[in-house]
Design an enzyme around this catalytic site. Structure first.
Site, PDB file in Angstrom:
ATOM      1  N   ASP A  52      10.075  -7.570   0.065  1.00  0.00           N
ATOM      2  CA  ASP A  52       9.658  -7.676  -1.077  1.00  0.00           C
ATOM      3  C   ASP A  52      10.876  -6.930  -2.062  1.00  0.00           C
ATOM      4  O   ASP A  52      11.427  -7.674  -2.994  1.00  0.00           O
ATOM      5  CB  ASP A  52       8.356  -6.860  -1.366  1.00  0.00           C
ATOM      6  CG  ASP A  52       7.485  -7.041  -0.688  1.00  0.00           C
ATOM      7  OD1 ASP A  52       7.406  -8.068   0.038  1.00  0.00           O
ATOM      8  OD2 ASP A  52       6.456  -6.179  -0.457  1.00  0.00           O
ATOM      9  N   GLU A  75       5.526   2.043   9.579  1.00  0.00           N
ATOM     10  CA  GLU A  75       5.656   0.858   9.237  1.00  0.00           C
ATOM     11  C   GLU A  75       7.124   0.698   9.240  1.00  0.00           C
ATOM     12  O   GLU A  75       7.594  -0.629   9.548  1.00  0.00           O
ATOM     13  CB  GLU A  75       5.470   0.773   7.773  1.00  0.00           C
ATOM     14  CG  GLU A  75       5.289  -0.509   7.051  1.00  0.00           C
ATOM     15  CD  GLU A  75       4.793  -0.377   5.516  1.00  0.00           C
ATOM     16  OE1 GLU A  75       4.634   0.621   5.072  1.00  0.00           O
ATOM     17  OE2 GLU A  75       4.810  -1.464   4.933  1.00  0.00           O
TER      18      GLU A  75
END
Ligand code: 9WN
Length: 439
Positions: A167, A402
């Protein structure tokens, strides 16, 4: 060591089980409480190591969100209320006649699914499952070439940074800087509740993400209008490489099913002919994304430059330059001086490189896995083994997070992360080679 690893295998399984919501798996319990597209593909590969039937359900759950003309959306909400932003209602997909009855977002994500299905089928063959999902995968791949080939080159384009899966990648900074968010609908970010704002995209970026969604809502998700009106219109090296690889895997599945392959061959030929021409920068010795609105290459180096190796899209000479001049370069991606772990998501030489912010520098297991497979395919066995080793070390020592600090290994982002658990199992127990292209 073996014992520790066994305990970690059990921990990985426990995370994937705890993140199961019946028919599908959430990426992490708090931060991402729905089903994401490329996460689902990776999770299915990991889950198949202990429960192939559940892995197949993961694939089917994602496909339940498929749009009428073939797009597989980036999020399937599965009717679950949550505090995630954007919630399902925010997309206003009811403005489109193409939206499915299920609750989904209105954009797509990297198409790893056909490759995941091929992995699954090769390891745990199931002819009924394959016959059921093949036409849906084909419809998605057709959709890319019908609705997202903006210049007839065979390469597909993205209309939103979320579609890239990376992103806030610095690749998108210049394109986003041109956008002037106007008439923003009121919205409240939820992503910084569980993760430090310093590790997430900036507010300026979120305003632009929302601005784009608002434009797409107004365009009723009409494909032609999206291509004409989206100010974010890019050809992404990483995405196109993943799609090319997925076409190769789809072709292998078609052969297994005795279905025609001409259409897929045509896509591969067109993409193969355009890829190097469009993306390769001979002077820099790497692949650059392309900004279709500005009509020029995006001169930023991120780990996306290595992903074409996954699809055999780099010549031997190009591969040599990628590995020699970039992966090993002490100021760029090389380990040693500043960086301890392969592979930082952005060249350390880029002025916007940040060790702890999202896709601006931290090491992500998913990207490492793709790079590792690519290096193995291109014959760089030593580097592939080291990327694999680093990924396992990071997850094993820092936890199932993550992403990770490329120097200290500090765990970052959300905890109990599904694809980190899935990739732990895959990198430990799966073979490093992809199924060969024409198995
Ligand atoms: C937006 C779920 C997803 C990943 C993406 C990652 C992140 C979402 C977000 O999380 O994106 O789609 O809210 O930040 O960038 O790659 O699929 O894990």
């Amino acid at each position: 060591m073996a014992e520790l690893s066994d305990a970690l295998d059990r921990r990985a399984r426990a995370i994937l089980e705890a993140n199961s919501r019946g028919g599908f798996t959430v990426p992490s319990p708090h931060q991402y409480p729905h089903q994401w597209n490329w996460d689902a593909a990776v999770n299915a590969i990991g889950i198949a190591h202990y429960d192939p039937q559940r892995a197949r359900r993961e694939v089917l759950a994602l496909l339940s969100g498929q749009w009428r003309e073939g797009m597989v959306p980036h999020i399937v909400y599965h009717g679950r209320a949550s505090s995630y932003f954007p919630p399902y209602e925010f997309w206003q997909t009811e403005r489109s006649t193409r939206a499915p009855n299920s609750q989904t977002s209105g954009i797509t994500q990297p198409p790893l699914l056909a490759s995941a299905v091929r992995w699954l089928h090769r390891r745990h063959p199931d002819a009924d499952f394959l016959a059921c999902v093949y036409p849906r995968l084909l419809a998605w791949h057709q959709w890319f070439h019908q609705q997202r080939d903006a210049d007839g080159s065979g390469l597909v384009c993205l209309i939103h940074p979320w579609e890239s899966g990376t992103d806030d990648s610095p690749r998108w900074l210049e394109v986003l800087a041109r956008l002037e968010p106007q008439d923003l609908p009121p919205y409240e970010r939820a992503d910084t509740r569980h993760v430090s704002p310093a590790h997430r995209p900036t507010q300026a970026e979120y305003d632009r993400y929302v601005h784009l969604v608002n434009l797409f809502r107004r365009a009723g998700y009409e494909p032609r209008r999206l291509l004409e009106e989206s100010p974010f219109l890019v050809q992404d090296v990483q995405f196109n490489a993943i799609l090319y690889r997925a076409h190769e895997d789809l072709r292998a599945l078609a052969e297994d099913l005795d279905r025609p392959t001409e259409e897929i061959e045509g896509w591969l030929e067109a993409m193969g002919a355009s890829f190097g021409q469009r993306f390769w920068d001979e002077e820099a010795g790497l692949f650059h994304d392309y900004d279709l609105r500005a009509g020029r290459a995006i001169p930023v180096s991120t780990a996306a430059i290595f992903v074409p190796l996954l699809a055999g899209l780099a010549s031997q000479e190009q591969a040599e330059r990628l590995v020699g001049e970039h992966l090993h370069h002490p100021n760029r991606y090389g380990r040693g001086q500043g960086l301890r772990y392969w592979v930082t998501t952005c060249s350390a030489e880029e002025p916007v490189w940040e060790a702890t912010r999202y896709w601006r520098g931290p090491v992500w297991p998913v990207l490492n896995w793709l790079i590792c497979l690519g290096l193995a395919r291109a014959g760089y066995d030593r580097e592939a083994a080291e990327v694999r080793g680093d990924t396992l070390e990071l997850i094993g020592e820092s936890g199932f997070y993550e992403y990770f600090h490329p120097t200290s290994g500090q765990p970052l982002g959300a905890d109990r992360f599904s694809w980190s658990a899935a990739l732990w199992l895959e990198l430990r127990h799966g073979e490093l080679e992809l199924p060969s292209v024409r198995a």
